[in-house]
Design a protein around this motif. Structure first.
Motif, PDB file in Angstrom:
ATOM      1  N   LEU A 267       0.826  -1.204   0.000  1.00  0.00           N
ATOM      2  CA  LEU A 267       0.000   0.000   0.000  1.00  0.00           C
ATOM      3  C   LEU A 267       0.862   1.256   0.000  1.00  0.00           C
ATOM      4  CD1 LEU A 267      -2.911  -0.857   2.490  1.00  0.00           C
ATOM      5  CD2 LEU A 267      -2.949  -0.909  -0.010  1.00  0.00           C
ATOM      6  N   GLY A 268       1.958   1.215   0.747  1.00  0.00           N
ATOM      7  CA  GLY A 268       2.847   2.368   0.802  1.00  0.00           C
ATOM      8  C   GLY A 268       3.457   2.709  -0.543  1.00  0.00           C
ATOM      9  N   ASN A 269       3.623   1.685  -1.391  1.00  0.00           N
ATOM     10  CA  ASN A 269       4.173   1.901  -2.728  1.00  0.00           C
ATOM     11  C   ASN A 269       3.099   2.263  -3.751  1.00  0.00           C
ATOM     12  OD1 ASN A 269       6.773   1.375  -1.887  1.00  0.00           O
ATOM     13  ND2 ASN A 269       6.695  -0.785  -2.416  1.00  0.00           N
ATOM     14  N   GLY A 270       1.861   2.424  -3.257  1.00  0.00           N
ATOM     15  CA  GLY A 270       0.779   2.831  -4.149  1.00  0.00           C
ATOM     16  C   GLY A 270       0.224   1.729  -5.006  1.00  0.00           C
ATOM     17  N   CYS A 271       0.470   0.480  -4.627  1.00  0.00           N
ATOM     18  CA  CYS A 271      -0.049  -0.661  -5.388  1.00  0.00           C
ATOM     19  C   CYS A 271      -1.232  -1.267  -4.632  1.00  0.00           C
ATOM     20  CB  CYS A 271       1.044  -1.708  -5.583  1.00  0.00           C
ATOM     21  SG  CYS A 271       0.496  -3.163  -6.507  1.00  0.00           S
ATOM     22  N   LEU A 272      -2.406  -1.240  -5.248  1.00  0.00           N
ATOM     23  CA  LEU A 272      -3.590  -1.807  -4.601  1.00  0.00           C
ATOM     24  C   LEU A 272      -3.630  -3.318  -4.796  1.00  0.00           C
ATOM     25  CD1 LEU A 272      -6.379   0.768  -5.541  1.00  0.00           C
ATOM     26  CD2 LEU A 272      -5.073   0.603  -3.418  1.00  0.00           C
ATOM     27  N   PRO A 273      -3.908  -4.062  -3.738  1.00  0.00           N
ATOM     28  CA  PRO A 273      -4.023  -5.517  -3.865  1.00  0.00           C
ATOM     29  C   PRO A 273      -5.172  -5.897  -4.796  1.00  0.00           C
ATOM     30  CG  PRO A 273      -3.874  -4.835  -1.556  1.00  0.00           C
ATOM     31  CD  PRO A 273      -4.098  -3.597  -2.357  1.00  0.00           C
ATOM     32  N   ASN A 274      -5.071  -7.047  -5.426  1.00  0.00           N
ATOM     33  CA  ASN A 274      -6.203  -7.586  -6.172  1.00  0.00           C
ATOM     34  C   ASN A 274      -6.879  -8.659  -5.326  1.00  0.00           C
ATOM     35  OD1 ASN A 274      -4.542  -9.843  -6.405  1.00  0.00           O
ATOM     36  ND2 ASN A 274      -4.073  -9.504  -8.564  1.00  0.00           N
ATOM     37  N   THR A 275      -7.853  -9.338  -5.897  1.00  0.00           N
ATOM     38  CA  THR A 275      -8.609 -10.323  -5.117  1.00  0.00           C
ATOM     39  C   THR A 275      -7.714 -11.446  -4.599  1.00  0.00           C
ATOM     40  OG1 THR A 275     -10.661  -9.842  -6.312  1.00  0.00           O
ATOM     41  CG2 THR A 275     -10.497 -11.987  -5.232  1.00  0.00           C
ATOM     42  N   GLN A 276      -6.759 -11.880  -5.426  1.00  0.00           N
ATOM     43  CA  GLN A 276      -5.866 -12.956  -4.990  1.00  0.00           C
ATOM     44  C   GLN A 276      -5.056 -12.525  -3.774  1.00  0.00           C
ATOM     45  OE1 GLN A 276      -2.678 -14.158  -7.680  1.00  0.00           O
ATOM     46  NE2 GLN A 276      -3.072 -16.298  -7.196  1.00  0.00           N
ATOM     47  N   SER A 277      -4.556 -11.297  -3.793  1.00  0.00           N
ATOM     48  CA  SER A 277      -3.804 -10.779  -2.638  1.00  0.00           C
ATOM     49  C   SER A 277      -4.674 -10.834  -1.387  1.00  0.00           C
ATOM     50  CB  SER A 277      -3.366  -9.333  -2.875  1.00  0.00           C
ATOM     51  OG  SER A 277      -2.909  -9.101  -4.173  1.00  0.00           O
TER      52      SER A 277
END
Length: 379
Positions: A267-277
């Motif tokens: 999250l800190g790197n600005g990457c949103l998890p997807n459903t698998q995450s």
């Protein structure tokens, strides 16, 4: 309209719409129209019915019915919605009525399980039909070799590409990287990233992900993490797939601490998890009975709009109900409903029962009213 009718299995009405469209303005029916219809038929009906619909289109609009627009569209649809075997059987039964082109063979060359079968098909294309393979053709055959762990053949094919002035692209090298991982050579795959640059082909995120996957499979997370740092230095942003490679290994080792650190870093790197995450995380939180972490994940999902509410909520609500967290379960369920997502019947009934046992009858009534929007039968 055609997609909705097909999804609803109203095929008679679907054809009525097509005939009406032809009568009013034949230009409304395009090759894309045929792809939409055949896609729905193939997904919901038999192979025979799909081919029958193909011929029905030919009778409906014979003017644009040619190999490139329609025969290839049929084969692509069968590859996506049926099986590669079905697609190839249809190809062999119809190939004499059409003129297969390079695109036809590229559609069908992918997905072979056997190197021998793929090579025979390649020979038919180049020797019998006289077609000149392009980079897509070669990449498909290289992919078969890599999956078959025939890396020597894959390397020979790359040499053949260069001899025929077909330049390997990033997909070519990414496929090789994945193949080396299958035979347990992650370090050699790492070298391919450097080799790409020498040929003027620069690795992208999927190429790095393939190399990272190899180290994760070998449980060498330190080496995998170094590749992530290298990606970032080169201006490439790790995506959800990158992080999921780590989540998978950490989930298998049941490492809650490092999984949480990775999630925060993600999250800190600005990457949103997807459903698998989300599923990797929520299942681990349930195993460890970490309600605070599970609720934080849910809060982030609701606030930032990522992940599948229906899949994650089943595990989350199960955890909350197991631990008799009635208020928290009610809150999460209401948030989900207000977002327009229908909870599973099992989750709804469990929470409803716990609320009744807690004498929260007014809240149960409110919940039933909100659930009515889904036409859910409330017991």
């Amino acid at each position: 309209m055609l997609y909705i009718l097909g999804r609803s299995r109203k095929f008679d009405q679907l054809w009525d719409v097509l005939f009406e469209a032809k009568r009013k303005d034949p230009s409304l029916i395009t090759p894309r129209t045929m792809q939409v219809v055949l896609g729905r038929v193939a997904k919901l009906c038999s192979l025979r019915q799909t081919v029958e619909s193909f011929w029905k289109f030919k009778r409906l609009v014979p003017d644009f019915f040619d190999t490139s627009a329609c025969f290839n569209a049929l084969l692509r649809t069968l590859c996506q919605e049926k099986t590669m075997t079905d697609a190839r059987n249809v190809y062999h039964s119809l190939k004499h009525q059409f003129q297969p082109d390079l695109h036809t063979f590229n559609i069908l060359l992918s997905g072979w399980r056997s190197s021998e079968e793929a090579e025979a098909f390649f020979q038919e294309m180049t020797k019998e039909k006289g077609l000149k393979p392009d980079v897509v053709t070669y990449n498909s055959l290289i992919d078969v070799y890599c999956k078959d762990r025939a890396m020597d053949n894959a390397y020979k094919l790359i040499d053949q590409m260069r001899e025929e002035d077909v330049t390997p692209d990033v997909i070519t090298y990414t496929t090789i990287i994945g193949g080396l991982g299958l035979i347990g050579q992650p370090d050699k795959a790492r070298e391919v990233l450097k080799e790409m640059k020498e040929y003027g082909c620069y690795p992208d995120v999927p190429a790095y992900n393939a190399a990272i996957r190899n180290y994760c499979i070998a449980t060498r997370l330190g080496d995998a993490d170094k590749l992530v740092d290298e990606m970032v230095k080169k201006g490439l942003s790790p995506n959800a797939t990158t992080y999921n490679l780590f989540f998978r290994v950490l989930s298998l080792s049941n490492d809650l601490g490092r999984s949480w650190e990775l999630y925060v870093r993600m999250l800190g790197n600005g990457c949103l998890p997807n459903t698998q995450s989300c599923m990797f995380l929520i299942k681990m939180f349930k195993r460890h009975e970490k309600v605070d972490m599970a609720l934080r994940l849910w809060e982030d999902m609701v606030g930032k709009g990522f992940g599948s509410y229906s899949l994650v909520s089943d595990v989350l609500l199960d955890l909350l109900c197991d631990l008799a967290k009635v208020d928290e379960a009610e809150k999460c369920l209401l948030e989900m409903v207000e977002k327009g997502h229908r909870p599973s019947n099992v989750s709804f009934k469990r929470i409803k029962l716990l609320m009744e046992l807690a004498n929260k009858h007014e809240e149960v009534s409110n919940l039933k009213q909100k659930m009515a929007v889904f036409s859910t039968e409330i017991q």
